[in-house]
Design an enzyme around this catalytic site. Structure first.
Site, short mmCIF file in Angstrom:
data_model
loop_
_atom_site.label_atom_id
_atom_site.label_comp_id
_atom_site.label_asym_id
_atom_site.label_seq_id
_atom_site.Cartn_x
_atom_site.Cartn_y
_atom_site.Cartn_z
N ASP A 152 0.82 -1.21 0.00
CA ASP A 152 0.00 0.00 0.00
C ASP A 152 0.85 1.26 0.00
O ASP A 152 0.55 2.22 -0.71
CB ASP A 152 -0.93 0.01 1.22
CG ASP A 152 -2.11 -0.93 1.07
OD1 ASP A 152 -1.97 -1.93 0.33
OD2 ASP A 152 -3.16 -0.67 1.66
N CYS A 155 2.07 -9.03 2.98
CA CYS A 155 1.36 -7.76 3.06
C CYS A 155 -0.14 -7.92 2.78
O CYS A 155 -0.62 -9.00 2.47
CB CYS A 155 2.00 -6.76 2.10
SG CYS A 155 1.61 -5.03 2.47
N ASP A 156 -0.87 -6.80 2.88
CA ASP A 156 -2.33 -6.80 2.96
C ASP A 156 -3.04 -7.67 1.93
O ASP A 156 -4.03 -8.33 2.25
CB ASP A 156 -2.86 -5.37 2.79
CG ASP A 156 -2.42 -4.43 3.89
OD1 ASP A 156 -1.53 -4.81 4.68
OD2 ASP A 156 -2.95 -3.31 3.97
N LYS A 157 -2.61 -7.62 0.67
CA LYS A 157 -3.37 -8.26 -0.40
C LYS A 157 -2.94 -9.68 -0.68
O LYS A 157 -3.61 -10.38 -1.45
CB LYS A 157 -3.27 -7.42 -1.69
CG LYS A 157 -3.62 -5.94 -1.52
CD LYS A 157 -4.98 -5.72 -0.89
CE LYS A 157 -5.31 -4.25 -0.71
NZ LYS A 157 -4.51 -3.55 0.32
N CYS A 173 3.01 -4.40 8.49
CA CYS A 173 2.79 -3.34 9.48
C CYS A 173 2.51 -3.91 10.86
O CYS A 173 1.70 -4.83 11.01
CB CYS A 173 1.61 -2.46 9.07
SG CYS A 173 1.83 -1.59 7.52
N SER A 190 -7.78 3.43 5.63
CA SER A 190 -6.76 2.67 6.36
C SER A 190 -7.41 1.50 7.08
O SER A 190 -8.46 1.63 7.70
CB SER A 190 -6.06 3.57 7.38
OG SER A 190 -5.27 2.80 8.26
#
Length: 569
Positions: free
Chosen positions: A81, A122-124, A194, A470
């Site tokens: 991101d 990570c997020d995705k 994160c 976010s």
């Protein structure tokens, strides 16, 4: 032994050319008879989220080989991101989730491999990998590859989200460039995702609640001995799953999705978990309405953990207290403990050895941090399908907000308006054209939200947007992911400056207070325009144009399909 689809009859053309390729790689005929396991590695040197994964993939391959399999590393796009939001109005972020799923499909189905271990970072990556697993329904184990160590700045905890928020404060002159620079130099102290209850850690934990990751494996510190041991165990289990013929759709059942939603609510997880879980459900063709589950369960699930930035505890403390497994043990009867998992045992059997809540970081269900839901879905004349509000654990927030709209088609224009004083206390800042079709790919609306905080207007200006926010926390009354989006003809496209908007979190409504006849007139006017709304500057061709033509609405997970999926639609 299970017959392997990857093994072709000797003498055939597929057997001969495959053998020629693999013999040149040093493989023996004995190797080629083994279960062939894809080690899905979304590696990249562009971001710390992925910078450690090549070594993790090598360890996973060793474990696959030791377990009697044959490991093949495959690569996918690796979106971050904070890095990839720079181009395409932020559209390369959510859309990359679907690229990941199709990268995996192309490699694994094209080569007719037998199983997968997916290295989630990570997020995705976790949702994209789970989407592929659900679609191709091949024996799969998910392995969370850890959160990053963070640092301190001037004696205070400092992580990447602090830097993101600090940039909003700097934009309003409330934080010096020197301070922001200092924060950015110390916020990230190692590889991994994160630190905090953001989208990545949320989705890693969702993998465990769904039964697709090994028990007790999430969250975990990147590069730790525990992470390495968990990855090796997952890789070994992937080989066993092939022999047992245990497949994702055997695990991704309605009770499993309800368990995942229950866990997400109990830890104040990322709001992005809603659309990602829906996308996984769509790819599994399960007919499950994840958005409905969040609404149904919101008031019955107690809040057992309060992790930064939603609460006072660090992800390290949460991990040490027992993580996802401990929370699920604390939830007890609120979960479907008979749901199956990739271990071959039920969720209840997996949780039997999990630690009990410590009463401080992770609370028991009868003494929670709170009972008010922190992920709130709203509907109404402005959000006929849904909108999502994220609340902090201890935030005292007004339950309603009514004010005149200040409409912007672009976050940068909104930031300019804020600096110029065009947005004032009492206003409702409307950001539209940022949905999956409008961006295309879904734009990030968090910068104006953080800038409002930097301007001291949190709670004094509400925000309504069809963009994404976010995954951690938002300030003030912020309604994100309004659907239908403006570019899909949603009411958000009809809002004009000065229109009255009201958001009521008690009744869970977001309404546009404009007479029906006036809205009908505006819609007719909109439909007669020769150019669709919110399309200036979007890609005419290339990946984002493909995404825009094929993406489904958020209530269908924003998956790519020319038709509606899911029995509940």
């Amino acid at each position: 032994m299970t017959e392997l689809r990857s093994n072709y009859r000797p003498g055939t053309s597929p057997w001969a050319v495959r053998r020629a390729q693999w013999r040149a790689l040093g493989l023996t005929d004995e190797d080629m008879a083994k279960p062939k396991i894809a080690i899905v590695n979304s590696s990249s040197s562009l971001a710390t989220c992925y910078s450690h994964l090549d070594a993790v993939a090598r360890a996973a391959k060793e474990a696959v080989d030791e377990a009697g399999g044959l490991g093949f590393e495959i690569r996918t796009v690796a979106p971050s991101d904070f890095i990839h939001s720079a181009g395409g109005r932020g559209g390369y972020i959510l859309s990359a989730r679907d690229l990941i799923s199709h990268d995996i499909e192309a490699a694994v189905e094209g080569a007719q491999l037998d199983g997968m271990i997916c290295l989630a970072s990570c997020d995705k990556t976790a949702p994209g990998q789970l989407m592929a697993a659900a679609r191709i329904n091949l024996p799969t184990v998910m392995a969370g590859c850890g959160y990053q160590a963070c640092g301190t700045y001037r004696g205070r905890h400092c992580d990447i989200e602090d830097v993101f928020l600090g940039a909003g404060h700097h934009a309003q002159g409330r934080l010096s460039l020197e301070e922001l620079t200092g924060m950015s130099e110390t916020a990230v102290a190692g590889p991994g995702v994160c630190a905090g209850m953001g989208t990545a850690n949320s989705m890693h934990m969702a993998c465990e609640a769904l039964g697709m990751a090994l028990p007790g494996s999430t969250p975990v510190l990147a590069e730790s001995a525990k992470m390495r041991d968990d990855v090796r165990a997952a890789a070994s289990r992937a080989v066993a799953l092939v022999h047992e013929d245990l497949r994702p759709r055997d695990v991704l059942t309605p009770p499993a999705f309800e368990n995942a939603v229950t866990l997400m609510l109990s830890v104040s997880a990322s709001v992005n978990s809603v659309k990602h879980l829906q996308a996984i459900a769509e790819e599994a063709e399960s007919g499950i309405d994840v958005y409905g589950l969040y609404e149904q369960l919101a008031d019955s699930v107690p809040l057992l953990a309060a992790v930064r930035p939603n609460g006072p505890h660090s992800i390290e403390e949460f991990d040490a207290a027992g993580g996802a497994a401990c929370v699920m043990r604390g939830l007890g009867g609120l979960l479907h403990t008979s749901a199956g998992t990739v271990t071959g045992r039920t969720l209840g059997e997996n949780l039997a050895g999990a630690p009990h809540p410590d009463g401080r970081v992770i609370r028991p269900a009868d003494k929670p941090h709170g009972r008010r839901p922190t992920i709130v879905l709203v509907r109404g004349s402005l959000a006929p399908a849904t909108g999502i509000v994220k609340l902090a654990v201890d935030e005292q927030r007004e339950t309603s907000f009514t004010g005149p709209a200040r409409v912007y088609e672009d976050p940068h224009a909104a930031l300019d308006g804020l600096r110029e004083g065009a947005v004032a206390a009492g206003d409702v800042l409307v950001l539209r054209g940022l949905g999956p079709k409008g961006t295309p790919g879904m734009g990030m609306a968090s910068r104006p939200v953080f800038a409002l905080d930097g301007a001291g207007l949190t709670g004094q200006v509400a925000v309504v947007t069809d963009g994404q926010l976010s995954g951690l926390v938002n300030k003030g009354v912020v309604v994100g992911e309004v659907s239908p989006e403006a570019a899909d003809g949603g009411p958000l496209a009809l809002v004009r400056d000065g229109d009255t908007i009201t958001v009521d979190l008690t009744s869970r409504r977001a309404d546009l207070l404009v007479p029906d006849d006036e809205l009908a007139r505006r819609r007719e006017e909109l439909e007669t325009r020769t150019q669709e709304p919110s399309q200036a500057g979007t890609a005419a061709r290339g990946w984002l144009s493909v995404y825009r033509r094929t993406v489904r609405p958020l209530q269908e997970g924003a998956v790519l399909s020319p038709r509606t999926r899911g029995a509940h639609r």
